[in-house]
Design a protein around this motif. Structure first.
Motif, PDB file in Angstrom:
ATOM      1  N   GLN A 158       2.571  -7.749  -3.153  1.00 45.67           N
ATOM      2  CA  GLN A 158       2.867  -6.936  -2.291  1.00 45.67           C
ATOM      3  C   GLN A 158       3.137  -5.500  -2.823  1.00 45.67           C
ATOM      4  OE1 GLN A 158       4.077  -9.875  -2.595  1.00 45.67           O
ATOM      5  NE2 GLN A 158       4.808 -10.618  -0.583  1.00 45.67           N
ATOM      6  N   THR A 174      -5.626  -5.299  -0.757  1.00 46.87           N
ATOM      7  CA  THR A 174      -4.814  -6.100  -1.331  1.00 46.87           C
ATOM      8  C   THR A 174      -5.654  -6.777  -2.509  1.00 46.87           C
ATOM      9  OG1 THR A 174      -5.906  -7.828   0.219  1.00 46.87           O
ATOM     10  CG2 THR A 174      -3.818  -7.061   0.678  1.00 46.87           C
ATOM     11  N   GLU A 230      -7.356 -10.062   7.494  1.00 51.39           N
ATOM     12  CA  GLU A 230      -7.227 -10.290   6.150  1.00 51.39           C
ATOM     13  C   GLU A 230      -8.440  -9.383   5.716  1.00 51.39           C
ATOM     14  OE1 GLU A 230      -7.633 -14.129   4.275  1.00 51.39           O
ATOM     15  OE2 GLU A 230      -5.864 -14.951   5.366  1.00 51.39           O
ATOM     16  N   TYR A 259       1.962  -9.357  12.059  1.00 49.84           N
ATOM     17  CA  TYR A 259       3.202  -9.899  11.996  1.00 49.84           C
ATOM     18  C   TYR A 259       4.303  -9.168  13.038  1.00 49.84           C
ATOM     19  CZ  TYR A 259       7.372 -12.421  11.091  1.00 49.84           C
ATOM     20  OH  TYR A 259       8.436 -13.597  11.220  1.00 49.84           O
ATOM     21  N   TYR A 317      10.022 -10.061   3.039  1.00 48.53           N
ATOM     22  CA  TYR A 317       9.645 -11.596   3.003  1.00 48.53           C
ATOM     23  C   TYR A 317       8.313 -11.543   3.663  1.00 48.53           C
ATOM     24  CZ  TYR A 317      14.351 -13.589   2.269  1.00 48.53           C
ATOM     25  OH  TYR A 317      15.589 -13.818   1.497  1.00 48.53           O
ATOM     26  N   LYS A 318       7.480 -10.546   3.983  1.00 45.76           N
ATOM     27  CA  LYS A 318       6.371 -10.402   4.695  1.00 45.76           C
ATOM     28  C   LYS A 318       5.392 -10.454   3.356  1.00 45.76           C
ATOM     29  CE  LYS A 318       8.318  -9.892   8.656  1.00 45.76           C
ATOM     30  NZ  LYS A 318       8.678  -8.659   9.008  1.00 45.76           N
ATOM     31  N   ASP A 319       3.983 -10.952   3.915  1.00 42.15           N
ATOM     32  CA  ASP A 319       2.913 -11.072   2.923  1.00 42.15           C
ATOM     33  C   ASP A 319       2.353  -9.843   2.580  1.00 42.15           C
ATOM     34  OD1 ASP A 319       1.009 -10.537   5.038  1.00 42.15           O
ATOM     35  OD2 ASP A 319       0.539 -12.497   4.815  1.00 42.15           O
ATOM     36  N   ALA A 320       1.396  -9.769   1.684  1.00 40.89           N
ATOM     37  CA  ALA A 320       0.470  -8.515   1.412  1.00 40.89           C
ATOM     38  C   ALA A 320      -0.303  -7.896   2.217  1.00 40.89           C
ATOM     39  CB  ALA A 320      -0.316  -9.049  -0.118  1.00 40.89           C
ATOM     40  N   ASN A 321      -0.789  -8.796   3.025  1.00 41.48           N
ATOM     41  CA  ASN A 321      -1.541  -8.176   4.318  1.00 41.48           C
ATOM     42  C   ASN A 321      -0.725  -7.333   5.049  1.00 41.48           C
ATOM     43  OD1 ASN A 321      -3.822  -9.416   3.433  1.00 41.48           O
ATOM     44  ND2 ASN A 321      -3.568 -11.239   4.808  1.00 41.48           N
ATOM     45  N   TYR A 322       0.582  -7.620   5.476  1.00 45.14           N
ATOM     46  CA  TYR A 322       1.399  -6.825   6.271  1.00 45.14           C
ATOM     47  C   TYR A 322       1.891  -5.623   5.584  1.00 45.14           C
ATOM     48  CZ  TYR A 322       5.921  -5.502   8.195  1.00 45.14           C
ATOM     49  OH  TYR A 322       7.071  -4.973   8.678  1.00 45.14           O
TER      50      TYR A 322
END
Length: 543
Positions: free
Chosen positions: A17, A415, A408, A290, A250-255
């Motif tokens: 992230q 990313t 993605e 998300y 808590y969210k992923d790198a895409n978010y």
């Protein structure tokens, strides 16, 4: 009144992230360590902090450490030692909830900025003034405020010297942040200690006058949707908010990549007086990466019925249709308008939402699409063998796309960047005179205090034909591809007809870039006081 271009601040759970935020255009990031943070499951260690700050500063990005939990008495010594290490590592600020901790930070590291967390529940100009008394230089306003409220606070505090920060995207709480005690009361996990059990995301029954009320599909009575204030950015910029914060450690790198990029573009457009342009496809991507249901919610004014839909408590993705017919081996759906912009396709993940008739505590049915074909205005969906139990799907069920490979793909440039995407602007001043060494002064536009001067070893000879000029020099200075920098402006002083060999420019350019990066990576020189002594003095003052 001085205009303020808001800082975009992105959430960072860990290294993926961090890099996504940098490449997508964040001005700053916020992250926690493994203790004293409201998101206890993610974060860096104290040993990693120096490297994290070097990475950020080399790319011109500020880093704020969340220290936003209430501190128990028996933890004070560990806490003050951590503050000393955070300051020494070069963090740009700490975000705190505990007002006692805010005062201790000022005593231990007077040069380290203190930001008042949204956990302080500051909703008024008086709250801002109180936070300032404890040494806070920036206040993160409560997420329950409307833009009308934010404007009133900004007007009342404009001369107070305190920056205002507000959330513009991400999860909302059903209670004022810092004031919810349900997790602590029911499970012994305090939200003010980074252990929120998210009781607001559980299903509930509604009893009125001892009578159980029918709720239909609305079982999650305390679960708010997610904030989405992209369309309000021009007004937020006009109000004078200093920082726009994206929720989601808590969210992923895409978010992180897609939300950061969207707000980066929106702020740049608003600042330049251009319309904030976001396509429907881009909005769908933000919803897909998300979302519990995106909306302006409190930002546009209080309407509690709009904030909580109640159908689901988790990420749903994009609503793609409703079930029209169920067969033994396939499902036919009536698609929503989303199909025109982002059609369902093989490889997408979908879930069938049966909230109208099935208990929310039962597992939902869904899987990856194997084949999608049009049947008139309907869509025929097929799945892999035994991937879906069609007996658990009914006509009228909602169909959500929970996974889309295109998301993605859209995030991948940020990313998985092979070279810096966001590059810092440079101003270069060249002095080229016959018989004198070439001098180049390189200055970071956004951080003008960082400047380096490099000089050739030999004096410049006279050109046999045409001497150097601004037009011939610029393309050679601008060969910065693959670095974290770009040439924004070049000024020159030329005397005579000097000749500059390309080899000299290449060496000086490389040397200048290395020196600038080294200067950026150096932690700031800070005055640090003994944390144990500061703690003892504070304790003695209250005895």
């Amino acid at each position: 009144m001085t205009r303020i271009k808001p800082e975009i601040m992105s959430p960072v759970g860990y290294t993926p992230q961090l890099h996504a935020a940098i490449e997508a255009g964040a001005d700053a990031v916020y992250f926690g360590l493994r203790h004293f943070t409201a998101r206890a499951k993610v974060g860096f260690t104290l040993d990693e902090l120096s490297d994290v700050m070097r990475t950020l500063h080399t790319r011109g990005v500020r880093g704020y450490v969340t220290f936003n939990t209430l501190i128990f008495d028996h933890e004070l010594r560990e806490a003050v030692r951590a503050i000393e290490q955070i300051a020494a590592a070069g963090a740009d600020a700490v975000i705190v909830q505990d007002v006692g901790m805010a005062q201790l930070v000022r005593q231990i590291a007077p040069d380290l900025d203190v930001h008042g967390s949204t956990q302080m529940s500051i909703t008024s100009a008086e709250g801002v003034a109180l936070a300032q008394r404890f040494g806070v230089s920036r206040v993160v306003l409560a997420r329950e405020l409307s833009l009308k409220d934010v404007r009133a606070i900004r007007e009342a505090t404009r001369d107070a010297g305190c920056d205002l920060e507000m959330f513009v995207h991400g999860a909302l709480c059903v209670s004022y942040s810092g004031q919810c005690f349900s997790s602590e009361a029911w499970g012994g996990r305090s939200a003010n200690r980074g252990q929120c059990a998210q009781a607001c995301r559980l299903p509930y029954a509604l009893i009125v006058d001892e009578q159980l009320q029918p709720l239909g599909d609305a079982r999650y009575l305390l679960s708010p949707g997610d904030l989405y204030a992209l369309h309000q950015i021009p007004e937020i910029v006009e109000i004078g908010v200093s920082t726009l914060k994206i929720e989601g450690r808590y969210k992923d790198a895409n978010y992180v990549a897609l939300t950061t990029r969207a707000y980066r573009q929106a702020v740049d457009a608003a600042w330049e007086g251009r319309a904030v342009a976001i396509s429907r496809g881009e909005e769908i991507a933000l919803e897909q990466v998300y979302s519990r249901g995106l909306g302006a919610y409190f930002v546009s004014g209080t309407n509690h019925q709009a904030v909580v839909g109640g159908r689901a408590p988790r990420h749903r993705g994009v609503l793609c249709g409703r079930v029209s017919q169920v067969y033994r081996d396939r499902v036919v759906i009536e698609p929503t308008g989303i199909h025109d912009e982002a059609p369902l396709k093989p490889g997408d993940g979908v879930v069938f939402d049966a909230a109208d008739w099935r208990s929310p505590e039962e597992a939902e049915e869904g899987g990856r699409l194997y084949e999608v074909s049009a049947v008139g205005r309907l869509l025929d969906l097929r799945f892999g063998n035994r991937a879906v139990d069609f007996t658990r799907i009914r006509q009228g069920d909602w169909v959500w796309r929970t996974y889309d490979a295109n998301v993605e793909r859209a995030a991948k440039p940020f990313t998985q960047a092979n070279a810096p995407v966001q590059r810092q602007p440079l101003h270069v001043h060249a002095v080229a005179r016959e018989g004198v060494p070439l001098t180049l002064t390189w200055t970071l536009v956004d951080f003008p205090q960082i400047a380096v001067t490099v000089q050739s070893d030999e004096p410049l000879a006279r050109a046999n034909q045409r001497g150097v000029s601004l037009e011939t020099l610029r393309p050679q200075i601008d060969r910065l591809g693959g670095t974290a920098y770009r040439l924004e402006a070049l000024t020159v002083e030329i005397a005579g007809e000097p000749f500059i060999p390309s080899s000299i420019l290449n060496r000086l350019r490389q040397r200048a870039v290395e020196q600038i990066a080294e200067r950026q990576a150096q932690p700031p020189a800070r005055l640090l006081h003994d944390p144990e002594a500061a703690l003892q003095a504070a304790l003695a003052a209250v005895e």
